[in-house]
Enzyme design. Sequence first.
Site, PDB file in Angstrom:
ATOM      1  CE  LYS A  51      72.686  45.177  80.668  1.00  0.00           C
ATOM      2  NZ  LYS A  51      73.873  44.633  80.028  1.00  0.00           N
TER       3      LYS A  51
ATOM      4  NE  ARG B  86      71.080  40.731  74.963  1.00  0.00           N
ATOM      5  CZ  ARG B  86      70.321  40.887  76.038  1.00  0.00           C
ATOM      6  NH1 ARG B  86      70.331  42.028  76.708  1.00  0.00           N
ATOM      7  NH2 ARG B  86      69.547  39.912  76.448  1.00  0.00           N
TER       8      ARG B  86
HETATM    9  N1  PMM Z   1      72.955  41.906  79.081  1.00  0.00           N
HETATM   10  C1  PMM Z   1      72.017  41.079  79.557  1.00  0.00           C
HETATM   11  C2  PMM Z   1      71.802  39.818  78.960  1.00  0.00           C
HETATM   12  N2  PMM Z   1      72.510  39.412  77.901  1.00  0.00           N
HETATM   13  N3  PMM Z   1      74.179  39.851  76.300  1.00  0.00           N
HETATM   14  C3  PMM Z   1      75.137  40.642  75.801  1.00  0.00           C
HETATM   15  N4  PMM Z   1      75.844  40.252  74.730  1.00  0.00           N
HETATM   16  N5  PMM Z   1      75.396  41.875  76.347  1.00  0.00           N
HETATM   17  C4  PMM Z   1      74.730  42.333  77.432  1.00  0.00           C
HETATM   18  O1  PMM Z   1      75.043  43.440  77.903  1.00  0.00           O
HETATM   19  C5  PMM Z   1      73.714  41.500  78.003  1.00  0.00           C
HETATM   20  C6  PMM Z   1      73.473  40.243  77.393  1.00  0.00           C
HETATM   21  C7  PMM Z   1      71.161  41.508  80.720  1.00  0.00           C
HETATM   22  O2  PMM Z   1      70.118  42.330  80.315  1.00  0.00           O
HETATM   23  P1  PMM Z   1      68.562  41.866  80.110  1.00  0.00           P
HETATM   24  O3  PMM Z   1      68.145  41.168  81.389  1.00  0.00           O
HETATM   25  O4  PMM Z   1      67.813  43.119  79.863  1.00  0.00           O
HETATM   26  O5  PMM Z   1      68.479  40.929  78.948  1.00  0.00           O
END
Ligand code: PMM
Length: 273
Positions: free
Chosen positions: A207, A246
């Site tokens: 991030k 995650r």
């Molecule tokens: N961040 C993203 C997408 N889904 N789900 C949860 N539970 N927690 C998060 O911090 C989260 C998520 C965005 O990140 P990405 O684009 O790398 O998937």
Amino acid sequence: MGIVNVTPDSFSDGGRFATTDKAIEHGQALIEQGADILDIGGESTRPGATRPLVSEELDRVVPVIAALASGGAAVSVDTMRAEVAHAAVRAGAMLINDVSGGLADPDILGVAADHDVIYSAMHWRAHSTEMQAHASYDEPGGVVRAVYDELSARLDDALAAGVDLERTVIDPGLGFAKSSDHNWELLQNLSALTALGRPVLVGSSRKSFLGALLGGPDGPRPVGERENANVALTTIVALQGMWGVRVHDVRASHDAIRVVERFAQGQRVEGQR
Ligand code: PMM
């Protein structure tokens, strides 16, 4: 939790796993690296992203979920939409990862209530196009108190919709309506969220607050060069006893978690002397 973004526009791995076959292959690779759960998403939530049609989201995630779940993987669906969550559960998903915690489409709570699945509620205030305008936490207790209170309200909504709270997980939502400082403050105070009595999932992988921390005069550290820092964060999160992380690079975080688990064993032995 290993991330499989089946999206052409995700900020970190945009386009790389956008076809069904590539996404399935990537999911299988993440299982081999040690992922306990594969999180399949068909909507990019990067700041400013526009939303796909429901039909596009379904076409992206359902075949990938069906293939990976039938191969024996524990699969999660990253969606804010009830219709997509429902199709995903029917295809074999065992966890609904709703980044809006039920705010974007409250019917998703009914889907969680009606099926034998885990429901993960993330702290969220608005869709990606407008979320950074909501990154203010002026009330006493600041961002930690606000995230606690708002997640508590999301759990109340889930309970009211019939969701078994024993099958819920919470997530502070790093980067969602948060500045870098807000993210750090939340990471420093994860134990405050455990007072809600639910397991905590944390998503920090690649991030922009890591890019900002590691950046120099030429700007933020590029997305693909933030992994070492993320492993440090996995270590910090695991040391605080959280339920899950995650991540994009499963092997690196899995190694860090094994180190923390071994370290914690040693601590218990020391404590018994
Ligand atoms: N961040 C993203 C997408 N889904 N789900 C949860 N539970 N927690 C998060 O911090 C989260 C998520 C965005 O990140 P990405 O684009 O790398 O998937």
